[in-house]
Design an enzyme around this catalytic site. Structure first.
Site, short mmCIF file in Angstrom:
data_model
loop_
_atom_site.label_atom_id
_atom_site.label_comp_id
_atom_site.label_asym_id
_atom_site.label_seq_id
_atom_site.Cartn_x
_atom_site.Cartn_y
_atom_site.Cartn_z
CE LYS A 179 11.65 10.65 -27.35
NZ LYS A 179 10.64 11.46 -26.65
CB THR A 180 11.62 15.87 -31.43
OG1 THR A 180 10.81 14.72 -31.22
CG2 THR A 180 11.44 16.34 -32.87
NE ARG A 194 3.18 16.28 -28.95
CZ ARG A 194 4.15 15.49 -28.53
NH1 ARG A 194 5.11 15.13 -29.35
NH2 ARG A 194 4.18 15.07 -27.28
NE ARG A 220 1.36 9.44 -24.79
CZ ARG A 220 1.52 8.97 -23.56
NH1 ARG A 220 0.77 7.97 -23.12
NH2 ARG A 220 2.43 9.49 -22.75
CG ASP A 280 8.93 9.09 -29.93
OD1 ASP A 280 9.38 9.55 -28.87
OD2 ASP A 280 7.84 8.53 -30.01
CB SER A 288 6.30 13.83 -24.38
OG SER A 288 5.83 14.96 -25.05
CG HIS A 324 10.01 6.75 -25.45
ND1 HIS A 324 9.64 7.53 -24.38
CD2 HIS A 324 9.46 7.34 -26.54
CE1 HIS A 324 8.91 8.53 -24.80
NE2 HIS A 324 8.79 8.44 -26.10
CE LYS A 350 4.86 8.47 -27.99
NZ LYS A 350 6.32 8.24 -28.09
#
Length: 563
Positions: A270-271, A351, A84, A285, A266, A248, A229
């Protein structure tokens, strides 16, 4: 031959859904004049388009060809931007937003005229492309709080990404939800640069949101995460206005219906940690917390792939199959089709994206009750925070507002090594409103539902970055399992000085030294120096929030430097 393929694609593919592929007045009203429009193609159709010679290569010569991996995933490249670009995000400043948006480094203004110029440029570009894909999807598994989202793009990769990341509507839902157009529209002309003559942009990249029009226009970046996002930021605007906390965070559910929420930026886990073989995944997410419970905003997951293995993360590893997207990942030397998850030559921000249902046991619809446990995932590059600690109410408020972590390599442009940072609510970059809007709502819900809050360090141990090592995933999983299984309900806790955290003295399966960070450092003086340095950074960062924070939260929730 090529013309035959084109005719076959235009006439023969997807006849079953032909009605939903037609161009209606709501699409024409956007300014789309391209006659080669593909509306809501199936996954298989997108693959076929992706293999067309005129679409396989991006208009941007810095982008590699799209290929299909050995597992059936579509492999794509986003060009020179592989993360990003938050510095290029803009929000239209007008009568609606001038007194509502949290203006500053996170939310920078763009004039309505500047946005319109960007939008026109993006749409003009799409009108020149061989094909334009229109993807209709839904945001929110809660029917009472659902948003219809329409995406315009010209790369099959982007079409497949948003088809899988949004909730996929049935044909009947498309008729109903999109009858008058979409609640929000994404116009992705990212292959084409922004106009340097537009005073509202600073370079060739621009991601601009117009809340009054319900639109986002993208130029100069092909990184798919900008769409995801950008939409998330919009949900952060609308949901609090409905009394709903947008988060988030990932979420999963135990067999008894107990919900866990995992906050984190990130690269914090989390994932990975939400894809728990013993629990049902709600999402990785983006979630919301209402008076009834929680729901996932998305229909898919977007996971980091660096060093991915079947042994360590089998759920994610096996989700990378037909219909999944691999982004900016290299192949092994032996075969173009065998991806190399350890190869970071292109970027460390490799990713994959895949539908939620690709995770075994995922809960669909992705809704659940009120959370029993909340985990704040931090990646501590200093290596001084304990791997697990229980927070009291004041500490929970303090750490949520602080949002400490380390940005890991590749997630944003220019990040090559972990950088200690503070991101309010563990997602400051996506917050259009002041962080206290979200912090206050979280505190109220935690109090109301007596939710346990934990701090989990997935970062370094035995030393800071460069000297220590990253916390073992197996250790973190065992700690979280212990909480889910109730092993820490009556456990003995020790107070971790400076941050005054309650650290369990023992967890079955975890070396006791790991639980107490100082014991993992050879140089105890260096540990104390780094601990003090981090505490000072916490205090310095929190000064910008002190005026609106109750004094007891500052005094009882944050670190005290006493050595």
């Amino acid at each position: 031959m090529q013309s035959n393929i084109r005719r076959a694609l235009q006439k023969g593919i997807g006849k079953r859904y032909k009605h939903h592929r037609e161009i209606d007045d709501t699409i024409r009203a956007t300014g789309l004049t391209n006659t080669h429009v593909v509306r809501n193609p199936s996954v298989a159709e997108i693959y076929e388009y992706a293999m067309l010679p005129q679409l396989r290569e991006s208009h941007d010569r810095r982008v590699r060809d799209t290929v299909i991996s050995s597992t059936g995933a579509l492999v794509n490249y986003s060009g020179h931007l592989m993360g990003r670009s938050p510095k290029d995000k803009r929000v239209v400043y007008d009568e609606l937003t001038q007194d509502q948006i949290w203006w500053g480094d996170v939310n920078k203004p763009i004039t309505p005229h500047g946005y319109d110029a960007n939008r026109a440029r993006a749409m003009d570009y799409l009108n020149t492309r061989p094909y334009v894909f229109v993807i209709d999807g839904l945001a929110s598994w809660d029917p009472e709080n659902r948003f219809s989202v329409r995406v315009f793009c010209n790369r099959p990769y982007h079409a497949l990404f948003m088809k899988q990341m949004l909730i996929r509507p049935t044909p009947d839902q498309i008729d109903k939800e999109f009858e008058d157009g979409a609640d929000f529209t994404i116009i992705n002309g990212g292959e084409f640069p922004a106009d340097p003559g537009n005073n509202s942009v600073t370079g060739e990249t621009s991601v601009a949101v117009n809340l009054r029009k319900g639109e986002m226009a993208i130029l100069g970046t092909q990184y798919a995460g900008e769409m995801k996002k950008g939409l998330f930021g919009v949900m952060h605007y609308y949901m609090p206005k409905r009394g709903i906390l947008s988060m988030h965070a990932s979420a999963n559910e135990g067999e008894d219906g107990d919900i866990s929420i995992l906050f984190g930026l990130s690269g914090t886990g989390k994932t990975t940690l939400s894809a728990d073989p013993h629990r049902h995944l709600l999402g990785d997410d983006e979630h919301c917390w209402t008076k009834k419970g929680i729901f996932n905003i998305e229909g898919g997951c977007y996971a980091k792939c660096i060093d991915l293995s079947e042994e360590s993360e089998p759920e994610i590893y096996n989700a990378i199959k037909f219909g999944a997207i691999l982004e900016n990942i290299a192949f092994s030397k032996d075969s173009r089709r065998e991806v190399d998850y350890h190869n970071v030559r292109l970027t460390e921000n490799t990713r994959c994206a895949y539908p939620l249902e690709y995770i075994p046991g995922a809960k669909i619809p992705a809704v659940g009750g009120h959370p029993k446990n909340i985990f704040f995932l931090v990646c501590d590059a200093y290596g001084v925070l304990p791997p697990i600690a229980k927070l009291n109410r004041d500490q929970a408020k303090y750490h949520f507002i602080s949002g400490y972590t380390s940005k890991v390599a590749g997630t944003e442009v220019g990040i090559t090594d972990p950088v200690a940072t503070f991101s309010a609510c563990y997602g400051e970059a996506f917050l259009p409103l002041h962080p206290f809007t979200y912090a206050k709502m979280l505190a109220e819900k935690v109090e109301e539902h007596n939710t346990n809050v934990w701090l989990v360090n997935t970062g370094w141990t035995g030393g800071s970055f460069g000297k220590g090592t990253r916390m073992r995933l197996s250790y973190t999983r065992r700690m979280i399992d212990a909480i889910h299984q109730g092993e820490l309900d009556g456990a003995e806790y020790n107070q971790f000085d400076v941050f005054n955290l309650a650290v369990p003295s023992h967890i079955e399966g975890i070396p006791d030294d790991i639980l107490w960070p100082e014991n993992t450092w050879e140089d105890k003086d260096a540990f104390k120096t780094q601990l003090r340095k981090l505490a000072e950074q916490f205090q310095s960062n929190f000064k910008k929030y002190e005026d609106e924070t109750p004094q007891e939260v500052i005094e009882k929730g944050g670190p005290t430097i006493s050595f």
